[in-house]
Design a protein around this motif. Structure first.
Motif, PDB file in Angstrom:
ATOM      1  N   LEU A 190      56.221  37.652  36.014  1.00  0.00           N
ATOM      2  CA  LEU A 190      56.453  38.722  34.686  1.00  0.00           C
ATOM      3  C   LEU A 190      55.198  39.295  33.383  1.00  0.00           C
ATOM      4  CD1 LEU A 190      59.463  41.048  33.780  1.00  0.00           C
ATOM      5  CD2 LEU A 190      57.608  42.085  34.637  1.00  0.00           C
ATOM      6  N   ASP A 191      55.287  37.506  33.513  1.00  0.00           N
ATOM      7  CA  ASP A 191      54.410  36.509  33.201  1.00  0.00           C
ATOM      8  C   ASP A 191      53.335  36.532  33.901  1.00  0.00           C
ATOM      9  OD1 ASP A 191      55.931  36.162  30.597  1.00  0.00           O
ATOM     10  OD2 ASP A 191      56.199  33.766  31.126  1.00  0.00           O
ATOM     11  N   ARG A 192      53.134  36.044  34.319  1.00  0.00           N
ATOM     12  CA  ARG A 192      51.717  36.603  35.598  1.00  0.00           C
ATOM     13  C   ARG A 192      50.951  37.455  35.243  1.00  0.00           C
ATOM     14  NH1 ARG A 192      54.722  32.179  37.972  1.00  0.00           N
ATOM     15  NH2 ARG A 192      55.877  33.299  39.552  1.00  0.00           N
ATOM     16  N   PHE A 193      51.882  38.101  35.631  1.00  0.00           N
ATOM     17  CA  PHE A 193      51.411  39.943  35.528  1.00  0.00           C
ATOM     18  C   PHE A 193      50.819  40.163  34.380  1.00  0.00           C
ATOM     19  CE2 PHE A 193      52.166  44.593  35.366  1.00  0.00           C
ATOM     20  CZ  PHE A 193      51.666  44.613  36.620  1.00  0.00           C
ATOM     21  N   ALA A 194      51.514  40.193  33.331  1.00  0.00           N
ATOM     22  CA  ALA A 194      51.080  39.991  31.988  1.00  0.00           C
ATOM     23  C   ALA A 194      49.232  39.675  31.901  1.00  0.00           C
ATOM     24  CB  ALA A 194      51.868  39.074  31.057  1.00  0.00           C
ATOM     25  N   THR A 195      49.148  37.596  32.541  1.00  0.00           N
ATOM     26  CA  THR A 195      48.682  37.326  32.002  1.00  0.00           C
ATOM     27  C   THR A 195      47.727  38.323  32.728  1.00  0.00           C
ATOM     28  OG1 THR A 195      49.540  35.112  31.397  1.00  0.00           O
ATOM     29  CG2 THR A 195      47.490  34.890  32.645  1.00  0.00           C
ATOM     30  N   TYR A 196      47.926  38.395  34.600  1.00  0.00           N
ATOM     31  CA  TYR A 196      46.187  38.921  34.930  1.00  0.00           C
ATOM     32  C   TYR A 196      45.727  39.901  34.724  1.00  0.00           C
ATOM     33  CZ  TYR A 196      48.217  35.061  38.042  1.00  0.00           C
ATOM     34  OH  TYR A 196      48.427  34.490  39.236  1.00  0.00           O
ATOM     35  N   LEU A 197      46.567  40.790  33.910  1.00  0.00           N
ATOM     36  CA  LEU A 197      46.289  42.427  33.689  1.00  0.00           C
ATOM     37  C   LEU A 197      45.080  41.801  32.375  1.00  0.00           C
ATOM     38  CD1 LEU A 197      49.385  44.617  33.587  1.00  0.00           C
ATOM     39  CD2 LEU A 197      47.458  44.964  34.982  1.00  0.00           C
ATOM     40  N   GLN A 198      45.684  40.783  31.600  1.00  0.00           N
ATOM     41  CA  GLN A 198      44.936  40.892  30.371  1.00  0.00           C
ATOM     42  C   GLN A 198      43.903  39.961  30.651  1.00  0.00           C
ATOM     43  OE1 GLN A 198      46.013  40.990  26.694  1.00  0.00           O
ATOM     44  NE2 GLN A 198      43.655  40.577  26.804  1.00  0.00           N
ATOM     45  N   ARG A 199      43.598  39.556  31.395  1.00  0.00           N
ATOM     46  CA  ARG A 199      42.313  38.963  32.196  1.00  0.00           C
ATOM     47  C   ARG A 199      41.594  39.579  32.374  1.00  0.00           C
ATOM     48  NH1 ARG A 199      41.953  34.623  37.097  1.00  0.00           N
ATOM     49  NH2 ARG A 199      39.944  34.614  37.542  1.00  0.00           N
ATOM     50  N   TYR A 200      41.715  40.597  33.478  1.00  0.00           N
ATOM     51  CA  TYR A 200      40.713  41.765  33.708  1.00  0.00           C
ATOM     52  C   TYR A 200      41.144  43.305  32.661  1.00  0.00           C
ATOM     53  CZ  TYR A 200      40.445  45.782  36.595  1.00  0.00           C
ATOM     54  OH  TYR A 200      39.407  47.093  37.068  1.00  0.00           O
ATOM     55  N   ASN A 201      41.407  43.181  31.358  1.00  0.00           N
ATOM     56  CA  ASN A 201      41.273  43.842  30.373  1.00  0.00           C
ATOM     57  C   ASN A 201      39.942  43.614  30.499  1.00  0.00           C
ATOM     58  OD1 ASN A 201      42.753  46.122  31.820  1.00  0.00           O
ATOM     59  ND2 ASN A 201      44.824  45.783  30.171  1.00  0.00           N
TER      60      ASN A 201
END
Length: 139
Positions: free
Chosen positions: A112-123
């Motif tokens: 979940l932490d990695r997923f959130a980090t990747y989503l933030q980076r994408y956004n």
């Protein structure tokens, strides 16, 4: 990404069958930024003013937004959510959060932490008006 977009359009249709995903995006923006002009929406989302005008008209017909004179400049009209529009957005937010909680319930906290980090980076990279990816139509 196509599946994600299809789910987003489907969720918008469930919120109000006569309104598009763009309409609900505009509603969310109005909730975040009060006293917003239609031209502000067009500029923020890099949309044609006629597109925003049609979407706003649909939101008005549905009773989700109203226009009123800007208190600082009575020549300008600003948009605001109606109580019905705010209620629909609140319900949609609750439903969306419940859906995400259900889908992610069995994920490992590190995932979940990695997923959130990747989503933030994408956004961060694809913020409106900042995406320079070829073929996106946005510079």
């Amino acid at each position: 990404m196509t599946s994600f977009a299809r789910r987003a359009r489907s969720a918008a249709a469930r919120m109000h069958p006569e309104l598009s995903l763009v309409s609900f995006t505009l509603l969310s923006h109005l909730e975040e930024r009060h006293d917003c002009r239609a031209s502000d929406l067009a500029a923020h989302y890099a949309l044609d003013k006629s597109t925003v005008s049609r979407q706003v008209a649909a939101l008005e017909r549905a009773g989700l937004v109203v226009r009123r004179a800007d208190p600082d400049d009575h020549r300008v009209q600003v948009l605001e959510l109606t109580p019905v529009g705010a209620a629909i957005l609140a319900k949609t937010t609750r439903d969306r959060r419940a859906m995400f909680a259900e889908r992610l319930a069995d994920w490992d906290p590190d995932d979940l932490d990695r997923f959130a980090t990747y989503l933030q980076r994408y956004n961060d990279h694809t913020a409106y008006g900042q995406d320079t990816t070829p073929g996106t139509g946005v510079n």
